[in-house]
Scaffold this active site. Structure first.
Site, PDB file in Angstrom:
ATOM      1  N   GLU A  85     139.138  87.562  49.887  1.00 54.72           N
ATOM      2  CA  GLU A  85     138.934  87.036  51.278  1.00 54.72           C
ATOM      3  C   GLU A  85     139.720  85.898  51.643  1.00 54.72           C
ATOM      4  OE1 GLU A  85     135.125  86.502  52.917  1.00 54.72           O
ATOM      5  OE2 GLU A  85     134.028  88.068  51.962  1.00 54.72           O
ATOM      6  N   GLU A 113     120.686  91.605  59.357  1.00 58.46           N
ATOM      7  CA  GLU A 113     121.051  91.246  57.936  1.00 58.46           C
ATOM      8  C   GLU A 113     119.758  90.957  57.450  1.00 58.46           C
ATOM      9  OE1 GLU A 113     123.355  91.215  55.908  1.00 58.46           O
ATOM     10  OE2 GLU A 113     125.525  90.717  56.676  1.00 58.46           O
TER      11      GLU A 113
END
Length: 194
Positions: A85, A113
Protein backbone atom coordinates in the site's frame (compact mmCIF):
# COMPACT_ATOMS: atom_id res chain seq x y z
CA UNK A 1 -8.19 -13.63 -5.05
CA UNK A 2 -7.59 -12.19 -1.58
CA UNK A 3 -9.30 -14.15 1.19
CA UNK A 4 -10.21 -13.20 4.76
CA UNK A 5 -10.49 -15.32 7.90
CA UNK A 6 -14.02 -15.51 9.30
CA UNK A 7 -14.48 -15.51 13.08
CA UNK A 8 -16.99 -16.51 15.69
CA UNK A 9 -17.76 -14.25 18.66
CA UNK A 10 -14.91 -15.83 20.64
CA UNK A 11 -12.38 -15.01 17.90
CA UNK A 12 -12.01 -18.55 16.58
CA UNK A 13 -11.40 -19.28 12.90
CA UNK A 14 -14.65 -20.56 11.38
CA UNK A 15 -13.70 -20.45 7.69
CA UNK A 16 -12.60 -18.16 4.91
CA UNK A 17 -14.31 -15.95 2.36
CA UNK A 18 -13.28 -13.94 -0.68
CA UNK A 19 -12.55 -10.37 0.42
CA UNK A 20 -14.29 -8.99 -2.68
CA UNK A 21 -17.64 -10.39 -1.51
CA UNK A 22 -17.42 -10.09 2.27
CA UNK A 23 -18.31 -6.41 2.77
CA UNK A 24 -22.04 -5.72 2.45
CA UNK A 25 -25.01 -4.90 4.69
CA UNK A 26 -24.53 -8.11 6.69
CA UNK A 27 -20.72 -8.37 6.75
CA UNK A 28 -19.63 -11.40 8.77
CA UNK A 29 -17.17 -10.94 11.63
CA UNK A 30 -13.64 -11.36 10.28
CA UNK A 31 -10.00 -10.86 11.18
CA UNK A 32 -8.18 -7.68 10.23
CA UNK A 33 -5.41 -5.41 11.51
CA UNK A 34 -4.62 -1.72 11.69
CA UNK A 35 -1.16 -0.23 11.83
CA UNK A 36 0.16 3.15 12.88
CA UNK A 37 3.50 4.08 11.36
CA UNK A 38 5.75 6.56 13.16
CA UNK A 39 9.19 7.92 12.46
CA UNK A 40 11.81 8.28 15.17
CA UNK A 41 10.80 11.94 15.61
CA UNK A 42 7.31 10.84 16.69
CA UNK A 43 5.56 11.91 13.50
CA UNK A 44 2.62 9.78 12.38
CA UNK A 45 1.97 8.68 8.79
CA UNK A 46 -1.64 9.67 8.05
CA UNK A 47 -3.20 8.24 4.88
CA UNK A 48 -6.26 8.93 2.76
CA UNK A 49 -8.00 5.89 1.34
CA UNK A 50 -8.29 5.66 -2.44
CA UNK A 51 -11.50 7.25 -3.70
CA UNK A 52 -12.66 4.08 -5.47
CA UNK A 53 -12.44 1.74 -2.44
CA UNK A 54 -15.68 -0.04 -1.50
CA UNK A 55 -15.46 0.92 2.18
CA UNK A 56 -14.88 4.49 3.31
CA UNK A 57 -13.50 5.81 -0.01
CA UNK A 58 -11.47 9.00 0.22
CA UNK A 59 -11.50 9.03 4.02
CA UNK A 60 -8.41 9.90 6.08
CA UNK A 61 -7.34 7.13 8.44
CA UNK A 62 -4.49 5.33 10.16
CA UNK A 63 -1.36 4.42 8.18
CA UNK A 64 -2.43 1.03 6.87
CA UNK A 65 -5.17 -1.55 7.32
CA UNK A 66 -5.55 -5.04 5.97
CA UNK A 67 -6.44 -8.65 6.51
CA UNK A 68 -3.99 -11.45 7.25
CA UNK A 69 -4.25 -14.21 4.67
CA UNK A 70 -5.39 -17.60 5.97
CA UNK A 71 -2.39 -19.15 7.74
CA UNK A 72 -0.33 -15.94 7.57
CA UNK A 73 1.30 -14.55 10.72
CA UNK A 74 -0.44 -11.26 11.42
CA UNK A 75 2.85 -9.31 11.73
CA UNK A 76 3.80 -10.63 8.29
CA UNK A 77 0.46 -9.38 6.99
CA UNK A 78 1.17 -5.92 8.40
CA UNK A 79 4.59 -5.83 6.70
CA UNK A 80 3.11 -7.11 3.43
CA UNK A 81 0.47 -4.37 3.37
CA UNK A 82 2.97 -1.64 4.31
CA UNK A 83 5.01 -2.65 1.27
CA UNK A 84 1.99 -3.09 -1.04
CA UNK A 85 0.00 0.00 0.00
CA UNK A 86 2.69 2.47 1.00
CA UNK A 87 5.87 1.31 -0.69
CA UNK A 88 7.59 0.91 2.68
CA UNK A 89 9.60 -2.28 2.21
CA UNK A 90 10.60 -4.27 5.29
CA UNK A 91 11.79 -5.74 7.35
CA UNK A 92 9.58 -3.91 9.82
CA UNK A 93 9.50 -4.18 13.59
CA UNK A 94 5.77 -4.74 14.02
CA UNK A 95 4.69 -4.23 17.63
CA UNK A 96 1.30 -5.11 19.09
CA UNK A 97 -0.32 -2.28 21.07
CA UNK A 98 -4.09 -2.99 21.12
CA UNK A 99 -4.68 -6.75 20.96
CA UNK A 100 -8.42 -6.68 21.75
CA UNK A 101 -9.62 -3.91 19.43
CA UNK A 102 -12.93 -4.71 17.75
CA UNK A 103 -15.44 -2.54 15.96
CA UNK A 104 -18.48 -2.52 13.72
CA UNK A 105 -19.24 0.50 11.54
CA UNK A 106 -21.85 1.18 8.88
CA UNK A 107 -21.49 3.52 5.92
CA UNK A 108 -24.34 5.71 4.75
CA UNK A 109 -25.03 3.28 1.90
CA UNK A 110 -25.46 0.34 4.31
CA UNK A 111 -22.08 -1.33 3.75
CA UNK A 112 -20.72 -2.62 7.06
CA UNK A 113 -17.25 -3.28 8.47
CA UNK A 114 -17.27 -5.91 11.22
CA UNK A 115 -13.81 -6.82 12.44
CA UNK A 116 -11.64 -8.06 15.24
CA UNK A 117 -8.78 -5.78 14.40
CA UNK A 118 -5.61 -5.82 16.54
CA UNK A 119 -3.62 -2.59 16.30
CA UNK A 120 0.13 -2.44 15.67
CA UNK A 121 2.84 0.21 15.87
CA UNK A 122 5.65 0.34 13.32
CA UNK A 123 8.57 2.75 13.73
CA UNK A 124 10.58 3.59 10.61
CA UNK A 125 13.69 5.69 10.18
CA UNK A 126 13.13 9.43 10.01
CA UNK A 127 13.28 10.47 6.38
CA UNK A 128 11.50 7.32 5.14
CA UNK A 129 9.14 8.44 2.42
CA UNK A 130 6.11 6.41 1.37
CA UNK A 131 5.30 5.71 -2.27
CA UNK A 132 1.53 5.10 -2.07
CA UNK A 133 -0.12 2.55 -4.33
CA UNK A 134 -2.96 4.53 -5.99
CA UNK A 135 -5.17 1.43 -5.99
CA UNK A 136 -5.18 1.62 -2.19
CA UNK A 137 -4.03 5.05 -1.00
CA UNK A 138 -4.90 8.46 -2.42
CA UNK A 139 -2.29 10.35 -0.39
CA UNK A 140 -0.06 10.14 2.68
CA UNK A 141 1.39 12.84 4.92
CA UNK A 142 3.56 12.92 8.03
CA UNK A 143 1.91 14.79 10.92
CA UNK A 144 2.84 15.38 14.57
CA UNK A 145 1.08 12.68 16.60
CA UNK A 146 -0.01 14.98 19.44
CA UNK A 147 -1.71 17.44 17.11
CA UNK A 148 -3.34 14.65 15.14
CA UNK A 149 -4.66 12.84 18.22
CA UNK A 150 -5.98 16.07 19.74
CA UNK A 151 -7.82 17.00 16.54
CA UNK A 152 -9.41 13.54 16.30
CA UNK A 153 -10.46 13.51 19.95
CA UNK A 154 -11.92 17.03 19.74
CA UNK A 155 -13.85 16.15 16.57
CA UNK A 156 -12.17 18.82 14.46
CA UNK A 157 -10.54 16.26 12.13
CA UNK A 158 -12.65 13.75 10.24
CA UNK A 159 -11.17 10.27 10.02
CA UNK A 160 -12.54 6.75 9.59
CA UNK A 161 -14.78 5.46 12.40
CA UNK A 162 -12.26 2.80 13.41
CA UNK A 163 -9.49 5.39 13.56
CA UNK A 164 -11.53 7.55 15.97
CA UNK A 165 -12.02 4.58 18.30
CA UNK A 166 -8.38 3.51 18.02
CA UNK A 167 -7.02 7.00 18.71
CA UNK A 168 -9.11 7.11 21.91
CA UNK A 169 -7.52 3.87 23.10
CA UNK A 170 -4.03 4.74 21.89
CA UNK A 171 -4.10 8.14 23.59
CA UNK A 172 -4.70 6.37 26.90
CA UNK A 173 -1.31 4.64 26.44
CA UNK A 174 0.60 7.93 26.73
CA UNK A 175 1.70 10.99 24.80
CA UNK A 176 4.79 9.42 23.18
CA UNK A 177 3.75 6.76 20.66
CA UNK A 178 7.28 5.38 20.36
CA UNK A 179 7.20 4.43 24.05
CA UNK A 180 3.67 3.00 24.30
CA UNK A 181 3.62 -0.28 26.26
CA UNK A 182 3.24 -3.42 24.22
CA UNK A 183 0.02 -5.41 24.27
CA UNK A 184 -0.13 -9.01 25.45
CA UNK A 185 -0.27 -11.49 22.54
CA UNK A 186 -2.36 -13.78 24.77
CA UNK A 187 -5.20 -11.24 24.34
CA UNK A 188 -5.29 -11.61 20.55
CA UNK A 189 -8.20 -13.43 18.89
CA UNK A 190 -7.62 -17.19 18.91
CA UNK A 191 -7.54 -17.22 15.10
CA UNK A 192 -4.38 -15.09 14.95
CA UNK A 193 -1.40 -17.02 13.60
CA UNK A 194 2.08 -16.17 14.88
Amino acid sequence: MERVVLLDEAGNDVGVADKAGVHHADTPLHLAFSSYVFDRDGRFLLTRRATHKKTWPGVWTNSCCGHPAPGEAIADGVSRRLADELGLPGPHKVELVLPRFRYRAEMGNGVVENEMCPVYRVVVDSGAEPAPNPDEVDSAVWVPWGEFAESVLSGTREVSPWCVLQVRELSALGDDPVSWPLGDPADLPAAVVG
